[in-house]
Write a protein that holds these residues in place. Structure first.
Motif, PDB file in Angstrom:
ATOM      1  N   VAL A  15      20.905  -1.997  -8.006  1.00 40.60           N
ATOM      2  CA  VAL A  15      21.946  -2.690  -8.769  1.00 40.60           C
ATOM      3  C   VAL A  15      23.329  -2.382  -8.199  1.00 40.60           C
ATOM      4  CG1 VAL A  15      23.097  -2.816 -11.023  1.00 40.60           C
ATOM      5  CG2 VAL A  15      20.602  -2.799 -10.896  1.00 40.60           C
ATOM      6  N   SER A  16      23.572  -1.134  -7.825  1.00 35.03           N
ATOM      7  CA  SER A  16      24.888  -0.721  -7.320  1.00 35.03           C
ATOM      8  C   SER A  16      25.276  -1.462  -6.050  1.00 35.03           C
ATOM      9  CB  SER A  16      24.913   0.793  -7.068  1.00 35.03           C
ATOM     10  OG  SER A  16      24.818   1.503  -8.275  1.00 35.03           O
TER      11      SER A  16
ATOM     12  N   GLN B  11      26.002  -5.090  -6.704  1.00 33.28           N
ATOM     13  CA  GLN B  11      27.326  -5.237  -7.323  1.00 33.28           C
ATOM     14  C   GLN B  11      28.430  -5.135  -6.288  1.00 33.28           C
ATOM     15  OE1 GLN B  11      27.100  -2.150 -10.328  1.00 33.28           O
ATOM     16  NE2 GLN B  11      26.497  -3.606 -11.928  1.00 33.28           N
TER      17      GLN B  11
ATOM     18  N   ALA C  35      14.650  -1.008 -18.143  1.00 32.58           N
ATOM     19  CA  ALA C  35      14.886   0.428 -18.259  1.00 32.58           C
ATOM     20  C   ALA C  35      14.182   0.935 -19.516  1.00 32.58           C
ATOM     21  CB  ALA C  35      16.393   0.704 -18.342  1.00 32.58           C
TER      22      ALA C  35
ATOM     23  N   GLU D  24      15.093   3.207  -6.344  1.00 28.62           N
ATOM     24  CA  GLU D  24      15.642   3.404  -7.678  1.00 28.62           C
ATOM     25  C   GLU D  24      16.406   2.155  -8.113  1.00 28.62           C
ATOM     26  OE1 GLU D  24      16.127   5.409  -5.149  1.00 28.62           O
ATOM     27  OE2 GLU D  24      15.305   7.374  -5.668  1.00 28.62           O
ATOM     28  N   ARG D  25      16.165   1.744  -9.344  1.00 25.97           N
ATOM     29  CA  ARG D  25      16.800   0.531  -9.873  1.00 25.97           C
ATOM     30  C   ARG D  25      18.328   0.639  -9.830  1.00 25.97           C
ATOM     31  NH1 ARG D  25      18.052  -2.296 -14.793  1.00 25.97           N
ATOM     32  NH2 ARG D  25      16.999  -4.322 -14.906  1.00 25.97           N
ATOM     33  N   SER D  26      18.861   1.814 -10.165  1.00 27.54           N
ATOM     34  CA  SER D  26      20.313   1.998 -10.215  1.00 27.54           C
ATOM     35  C   SER D  26      20.954   1.793  -8.842  1.00 27.54           C
ATOM     36  CB  SER D  26      20.655   3.397 -10.740  1.00 27.54           C
ATOM     37  OG  SER D  26      20.088   4.402  -9.914  1.00 27.54           O
TER      38      SER D  26
END
Length: 214
Positions: free
Chosen positions: A98-99, A102, A144, A93-95
């Motif tokens: 990214v998380s 970060q 997205a 999952e992209r999210s």
């Protein structure tokens, strides 16, 4: 795998899947300049180990029995800022990608990635680069769905009603001001909620101000 003249690259693995751990460990141990110092099937025990050992790279799973890998990544980087963290996960999952980036990760690899891609990621991270396997690159680069989503179109009447809602008017007030029936105003409100996916007037106004100039 080139290691830029470094005698040994010290790696630990944090993953609760023995098959994955042993497979990657065997792959890495085949190279004379790589040393897999330890493997952990829980996340938190790796922290005291990192405090007492010189570790270049942590290969970190996202789903662990005792801690979320995304949170653990932040703890590792806070404690050992010079240690690189590469996520090694089944999550695509992209999210999630990214998380953890970060939170300080230097790379992200899917567990089903080809051997050569995994080696390349490790090399790139040691060079100070961000590293992703090809499948992860494609996930990150794919925008997205809502990125190109056009804001909902609203009618002149809906704009009038929105402006009155924003000024604090009730549906009854709006009906009197615009000479409409209460049911007509409520229908307009309902349509606006649906268009913007809002649950209440406050959320509706927030979304409208973000997407549409009234």
């Amino acid at each position: 795998m080139s290691t830029e003249g470094k005698k040994s690259v010290n790696i630990i693995m944090v993953d609760d899947h023995p098959i994955v751990t042993e497979g990657i460990k065997s792959l890495l141990m085949d190279h004379p300049c790589v040393d897999v110092l330890a493997t952990f099937n829980h996340g938190l025990p790796c922290l005291p180990f990192l405090a007492s050992h010189n570790v270049d790279i942590v290969l970190l799973d996202i789903s662990l029995p005792d801690v979320n890998g995304i949170d653990l990544c932040l703890q590792i980087k806070s404690q050992n800022p010079k240690t690189y963290v590469i996520a090694l996960s089944n999550h695509a999952e992209r999210s999630i990608i990214v998380s953890i980036m970060q939170n300080g990760a230097s790379g992200y690899m899917l567990k089903n990635s080809p051997v050569d891609e995994i080696k390349k990621c490790i090399i790139n991270v040691l060079k100070g680069k961000l590293a992703f396997t090809q499948a992860v690159k494609e996930i990150i680069e794919k925008p997205a769905l809502n990125q190109f989503k056009k804001p909902p179109k609203i009618t002149k009447r809906e704009k009038e009603i929105l402006a009155l809602i924003d000024s604090g008017k009730t549906s009854m007030d709006i009906a009197e001001i615009l000479f409409l029936s209460l049911s007509t105003v409520e229908t307009h409100r309902h349509n606006l909620f649906q268009k913007f996916g809002a649950k209440n007037a406050i959320e509706l106004l927030k979304l409208v101000k973000e997407q549409v100039v009234i």
